[in-house]
Design a protein around this motif. Structure first.
Motif, PDB file in Angstrom:
ATOM      1  N   GLN A   3       0.824  -1.202   0.000  1.00  0.00           N
ATOM      2  CA  GLN A   3       0.000   0.000   0.000  1.00  0.00           C
ATOM      3  C   GLN A   3       0.859   1.253   0.000  1.00  0.00           C
ATOM      4  O   GLN A   3       0.554   2.229  -0.704  1.00  0.00           O
ATOM      5  CB  GLN A   3      -0.918  -0.005   1.224  1.00  0.00           C
ATOM      6  CG  GLN A   3      -1.914   1.144   1.280  1.00  0.00           C
ATOM      7  CD  GLN A   3      -2.961   1.050   0.183  1.00  0.00           C
ATOM      8  OE1 GLN A   3      -3.502  -0.018  -0.051  1.00  0.00           O
ATOM      9  NE2 GLN A   3      -3.228   2.162  -0.488  1.00  0.00           N
ATOM     10  N   ILE A   7       0.889   4.228  -2.816  1.00  0.00           N
ATOM     11  CA  ILE A   7       0.651   5.625  -2.450  1.00  0.00           C
ATOM     12  C   ILE A   7       1.800   6.498  -2.950  1.00  0.00           C
ATOM     13  O   ILE A   7       1.574   7.586  -3.517  1.00  0.00           O
ATOM     14  CB  ILE A   7       0.481   5.758  -0.923  1.00  0.00           C
ATOM     15  CG1 ILE A   7      -0.832   5.104  -0.483  1.00  0.00           C
ATOM     16  CG2 ILE A   7       0.513   7.228  -0.510  1.00  0.00           C
ATOM     17  CD1 ILE A   7      -1.035   5.079   1.020  1.00  0.00           C
ATOM     18  N   ASP A  10       1.530   6.852  -6.691  1.00  0.00           N
ATOM     19  CA  ASP A  10       0.440   7.770  -7.052  1.00  0.00           C
ATOM     20  C   ASP A  10       0.870   9.223  -6.872  1.00  0.00           C
ATOM     21  O   ASP A  10       0.599  10.065  -7.745  1.00  0.00           O
ATOM     22  CB  ASP A  10      -0.787   7.490  -6.189  1.00  0.00           C
ATOM     23  CG  ASP A  10      -1.825   8.579  -6.285  1.00  0.00           C
ATOM     24  OD1 ASP A  10      -2.416   8.753  -7.363  1.00  0.00           O
ATOM     25  OD2 ASP A  10      -2.039   9.293  -5.277  1.00  0.00           O
ATOM     26  N   LEU A  42      -7.569   9.342  -2.896  1.00  0.00           N
ATOM     27  CA  LEU A  42      -6.620   8.386  -2.324  1.00  0.00           C
ATOM     28  C   LEU A  42      -6.902   8.141  -0.849  1.00  0.00           C
ATOM     29  O   LEU A  42      -6.962   6.983  -0.387  1.00  0.00           O
ATOM     30  CB  LEU A  42      -5.201   8.915  -2.514  1.00  0.00           C
ATOM     31  CG  LEU A  42      -4.063   8.077  -1.928  1.00  0.00           C
ATOM     32  CD1 LEU A  42      -3.940   6.755  -2.683  1.00  0.00           C
ATOM     33  CD2 LEU A  42      -2.749   8.839  -1.990  1.00  0.00           C
ATOM     34  N   SER A  46      -8.850   4.700   0.389  1.00  0.00           N
ATOM     35  CA  SER A  46      -8.032   3.826   1.242  1.00  0.00           C
ATOM     36  C   SER A  46      -8.754   3.506   2.541  1.00  0.00           C
ATOM     37  O   SER A  46      -8.726   2.371   3.033  1.00  0.00           O
ATOM     38  CB  SER A  46      -6.684   4.485   1.541  1.00  0.00           C
ATOM     39  OG  SER A  46      -5.945   4.700   0.367  1.00  0.00           O
ATOM     40  N   THR A  47      -9.434   4.502   3.107  1.00  0.00           N
ATOM     41  CA  THR A  47     -10.182   4.281   4.348  1.00  0.00           C
ATOM     42  C   THR A  47     -11.374   3.366   4.109  1.00  0.00           C
ATOM     43  O   THR A  47     -11.637   2.441   4.886  1.00  0.00           O
ATOM     44  CB  THR A  47     -10.666   5.628   4.911  1.00  0.00           C
ATOM     45  OG1 THR A  47      -9.533   6.474   5.126  1.00  0.00           O
ATOM     46  CG2 THR A  47     -11.400   5.420   6.224  1.00  0.00           C
ATOM     47  N   ALA A  49     -11.726   1.151   1.825  1.00  0.00           N
ATOM     48  CA  ALA A  49     -11.315  -0.208   1.460  1.00  0.00           C
ATOM     49  C   ALA A  49     -11.135  -1.092   2.683  1.00  0.00           C
ATOM     50  O   ALA A  49     -11.305  -2.315   2.606  1.00  0.00           O
ATOM     51  CB  ALA A  49     -10.015  -0.156   0.659  1.00  0.00           C
ATOM     52  N   SER A  50     -10.816  -0.501   3.829  1.00  0.00           N
ATOM     53  CA  SER A  50     -10.616  -1.288   5.044  1.00  0.00           C
ATOM     54  C   SER A  50     -11.778  -1.159   6.024  1.00  0.00           C
ATOM     55  O   SER A  50     -11.713  -1.675   7.133  1.00  0.00           O
ATOM     56  CB  SER A  50      -9.326  -0.839   5.741  1.00  0.00           C
ATOM     57  OG  SER A  50      -9.386   0.536   6.060  1.00  0.00           O
ATOM     58  N   ALA A  94      -5.194   3.691  -4.156  1.00  0.00           N
ATOM     59  CA  ALA A  94      -5.872   3.354  -2.903  1.00  0.00           C
ATOM     60  C   ALA A  94      -6.354   1.910  -2.850  1.00  0.00           C
ATOM     61  O   ALA A  94      -6.496   1.347  -1.765  1.00  0.00           O
ATOM     62  CB  ALA A  94      -7.065   4.286  -2.709  1.00  0.00           C
ATOM     63  N   LEU A  95      -6.619   1.315  -4.009  1.00  0.00           N
ATOM     64  CA  LEU A  95      -7.193  -0.035  -4.046  1.00  0.00           C
ATOM     65  C   LEU A  95      -6.230  -0.987  -4.745  1.00  0.00           C
ATOM     66  O   LEU A  95      -6.295  -1.177  -5.958  1.00  0.00           O
ATOM     67  CB  LEU A  95      -8.542  -0.012  -4.784  1.00  0.00           C
ATOM     68  CG  LEU A  95      -9.590   0.946  -4.216  1.00  0.00           C
ATOM     69  CD1 LEU A  95     -10.828   0.952  -5.101  1.00  0.00           C
ATOM     70  CD2 LEU A  95      -9.957   0.547  -2.788  1.00  0.00           C
TER      71      LEU A  95
END
Length: 204
Positions: A3, A7, A10, A42, A46-47, A49-50, A94-95
């Motif tokens: 990850q 990041i 990106d 991003l 990212s937040t 996704a979890s 992010a994914l």
């Protein structure tokens, strides 16, 4: 670890994208928009996704926000491409996929497509303009000939947007190809002669 790599990739990619855009087009306000959109997508993606909320819902919300953003100010199609490239880079960062280099390769491909497609040397002779002509021109052949003589270019497509018979004006959207300087004088003269011939024939 993967990850963090995505990041970092990106951030580098959006930095290159934004800096290249600014050097070519000099719109400072869109630099902020590109960076803010990318980092915002991003962070939130990212937040999500979890989290327990579906990532699809979050990305759908960003799609709605992007439409609102595009409608809130005037941007051309080139800037739309940069705008969504910044958005897509944030999503890719992010994914993460099953294989790390797939996401990095897609980022590089996206960046390459936008930067090469917007390069000043790509189709540089093909241009588009919206013009207001003095005179209400109803004959299409005479209109094309007049535009070619005026622009010193080869007209590929012209769309008449408005003909004002009261104020004697014609509004047109013209797509044309500029002619090399060595051939421009002859092309302008030919366009003027064609316009004069068409006008004379119409009057008679």
């Amino acid at each position: 670890m993967d990850q963090l790599v995505l990041i970092g990739t990106d951030l580098v990619a959006v930095g290159v994208l934004t800096w290249t855009y600014f050097r070519r087009h000099r719109r400072r306000d869109l630099v902020v928009a590109f960076l803010g959109m990318n980092v915002g997508v991003l962070a939130v993606a990212s937040t999500l996704a979890s989290a327990t909320i579906g990532a699809g819902l979050g990305l759908g919300l960003f799609g709605v926000l992007s439409i609102i953003r595009l409608r809130s100010t005037e941007v051309d199609q080139r800037e739309v491409a940069y705008y969504f490239a910044a958005l897509a880079l944030g999503i890719l960062g992010a994914l993460p996929g099953e294989i790390l280099w797939h996401s990095i390769a897609f980022m590089a491909l996206l960046l390459l497509a936008v930067l090469v497609g917007d390069h000043p040397r790509v189709l540089r002779r093909h241009q588009r303009q919206e013009l207001v002509l003095d005179g209400a021109v109803l004959d299409r052949v005479a209109l094309v000939a007049r535009l070619e003589g005026m622009l010193g270019a080869r007209v590929h497509q012209v769309a008449v947007q408005r003909v004002d018979l009261v104020n004697d004006t014609t509004w047109v959207d013209v797509r044309y190809e500029t002619v090399p300087p060595a051939r421009r004088r002859g092309h302008v003269q030919a366009g003027r002669e064609a316009a004069r011939t068409t006008t004379t024939g119409t009057g008679s």
